[in-house]
Design an enzyme around this catalytic site. Structure first.
Site, PDB file in Angstrom:
ATOM      1  CE1 TYR A 142     -36.466 -40.053  24.546  1.00 37.04           C
ATOM      2  CE2 TYR A 142     -34.210 -39.248  24.575  1.00 37.04           C
ATOM      3  CZ  TYR A 142     -35.393 -39.476  23.904  1.00 37.04           C
ATOM      4  OH  TYR A 142     -35.489 -39.108  22.590  1.00 37.04           O
ATOM      5  CE  LYS A 189     -51.984 -44.975  21.538  1.00 34.22           C
ATOM      6  NZ  LYS A 189     -52.783 -44.742  20.312  1.00 34.22           N
ATOM      7  CG  ASP A 221     -52.767 -42.329  17.730  1.00 26.24           C
ATOM      8  OD1 ASP A 221     -53.129 -41.454  18.546  1.00 26.24           O
ATOM      9  OD2 ASP A 221     -53.350 -43.412  17.612  1.00 26.24           O
ATOM     10  CG  ASP A 245     -36.612 -37.611  20.083  1.00 25.14           C
ATOM     11  OD1 ASP A 245     -35.895 -36.666  19.731  1.00 25.14           O
ATOM     12  OD2 ASP A 245     -36.430 -38.790  19.711  1.00 25.14           O
ATOM     13  CG  ASP A 249     -36.403 -35.103  14.552  1.00 20.84           C
ATOM     14  OD1 ASP A 249     -35.984 -34.192  15.300  1.00 20.84           O
ATOM     15  OD2 ASP A 249     -35.660 -36.003  14.098  1.00 20.84           O
TER      16      ASP A 249
END
Ligand code: IPM
Ligand code: MG
Length: 355
Positions: A142, A189, A221, A245, A249
């Site tokens: 970001y 990851k 994942d 983020d 959601d």
């Protein structure tokens, strides 16, 4: 108690849901004899239209001068649909997070008994879910270097993390886990990314300082899958900005509606409370938006910033009661009777007054 609260309603339904949260704060103030002073600031598209800056200095100073910040939502479709817009409302949110040093975003996911059927997921798998994401909020991709090359035909965004950024975030995760089921899952990851390997190495080196916490390391994942398959296996999850983020959601689906989940963004000196949903521009001005996530964000503010646990619990119980008794907005009504944004806010204030 006397507290100054900066209020940043923002765009879309932001002002409508914030209005209800303020009503609820005032009802709490009256009942428990606290004085809350609300000072409003502009942010997001509303501020771009006024002075070209989505997070102007006057708003920053207002936040610095307050004990806490209550935030609505930002974003408008006219910016989303214009990839070449020079200034976007979301930049205001990022600038605000960075300038206020809000490095940890705390996003709980929980279910309400009477709403488990609202989730598209199987009831047995989700009923009783109670987990918390601690998302890094002021670093990573970001905030990394980005740009275009090759006459605009290549683009790049970079993800960079510094050991200290990981340590301060992980500390929050360990501390929160220590007050709960003592399970911490570090999501990364590390099979591909160097930043993830630094995260893993750093957190592994901190484990000895928190011997009572059971730490696991899982790839993002796999977590994306397990989160909706068996969310009850998780307690506290910590992760970097972009993964957080996306996963938060996804996790909101467990609760049955984006309109329910609150969040806190905290730093060393400042903290800000906001619903995790966006500005829902289609609903602007219609008095139909669900105010519960913002009201629950105010509940988080009472507990985390003001140490007012009783007040916070009363808000949470009143929200639960309004859901159980069917005083909900359209998104939660399952085809039954539903109420407006302000009617739901009023009902919660009534519960607070009469309890
Ligand atoms: C969130 C939002 C923001 C983010 C956007 C609006 C910039 O999606 O708070 O999760 O990506 O952090
Ligand atoms: Mg998001």
């Amino acid at each position: 108690m006397k507290k100054k609260i900066a209020v940043l309603p923002g765009d879309g339904i932001g002002p409508e849901v914030i209005k209800e949260a303020i009503k609820v704060c005032k009802a709490i103030g009256d009942k428990f004899k606290h004085e809350f002073l609300f000072n409003e600031g502009i942010v997001g598209a509303a501020s771009i239209f006024k002075n070209g800056d989505p997070y102007p200095n006057e708003t920053h100073n207002l936040c610095l001068d307050s004990d806490s910040v209550l935030f609505g939502a930002i974003g408008l479709p006219e910016f989303d649909n214009n990839p070449s817009a020079k200034v976007r409302p979301e930049q205001g949110l990022l600038k605000m997070r960075k300038k206020l040093g809000l490095f940890a975003n705390i996003r709980p996911t929980f279910t309400f008994k009477s709403l488990v059927d609202n989730s598209p997921l199987k009831k047995n798998n989700i009923d009783g879910t109670d987990l918390i994401f601690v998302r890094e909020l002021t670093g990573g991709i970001y905030f990394g270097k980005r740009g275009r090359k090759n006459k605009g035909n290549s683009a790049f965004d970079t993800c960079e993390y510094d050991r200290n950024e990981i340590i301060r975030l992980a500390k929050k995760g360990f501390e929160i886990a220590g007050k709960r089921k003592k399970k911490l899952c570090c999501v990364d990851k590390a099979n591909v990314l160097e930043t993830s390997r630094l995260w893993r190495e750093t957190i592994q080196s901190m484990e000895k300082d928190y011997p009572s916490i059971e730490v696991s390391y899982e790839l993002v994942d796999a977590v994306a899958m397990r989160l909706i398959q068996s969310p009850k296996n998780y307690d506290v999850l910590i992760t970097e900005n972009l993964f957080g983020d996306i996963l938060t959601d996804e996790a909101s689906v467990i609760s049955g509606s984006m309109g329910l989940m609150p969040s806190a963004s905290v730093g060393e000196l400042n903290s800000l409370y906001e619903p995790i949903h966006g500005s829902f521009p289609e609903a602007t001005g219609k008095n139909i938006a669900n105010p519960l996530a913002t009201i629950l964000s105010a509940a988080m503010m009472f507990e985390m910033s003001f140490n007012l646990k009783l007040e916070s619990d009363l808000i949470k119980n009143s929200v639960e009661k309004s859901i159980e008794e069917g005083f909900v907005t359209q998104d939660l009504s399952n085809g039954n009777l539903y109420y407006t944004t302000s009617e739901v806010g009023d009902k919660i204030c009534d519960y607070i007054k009469s309890s």
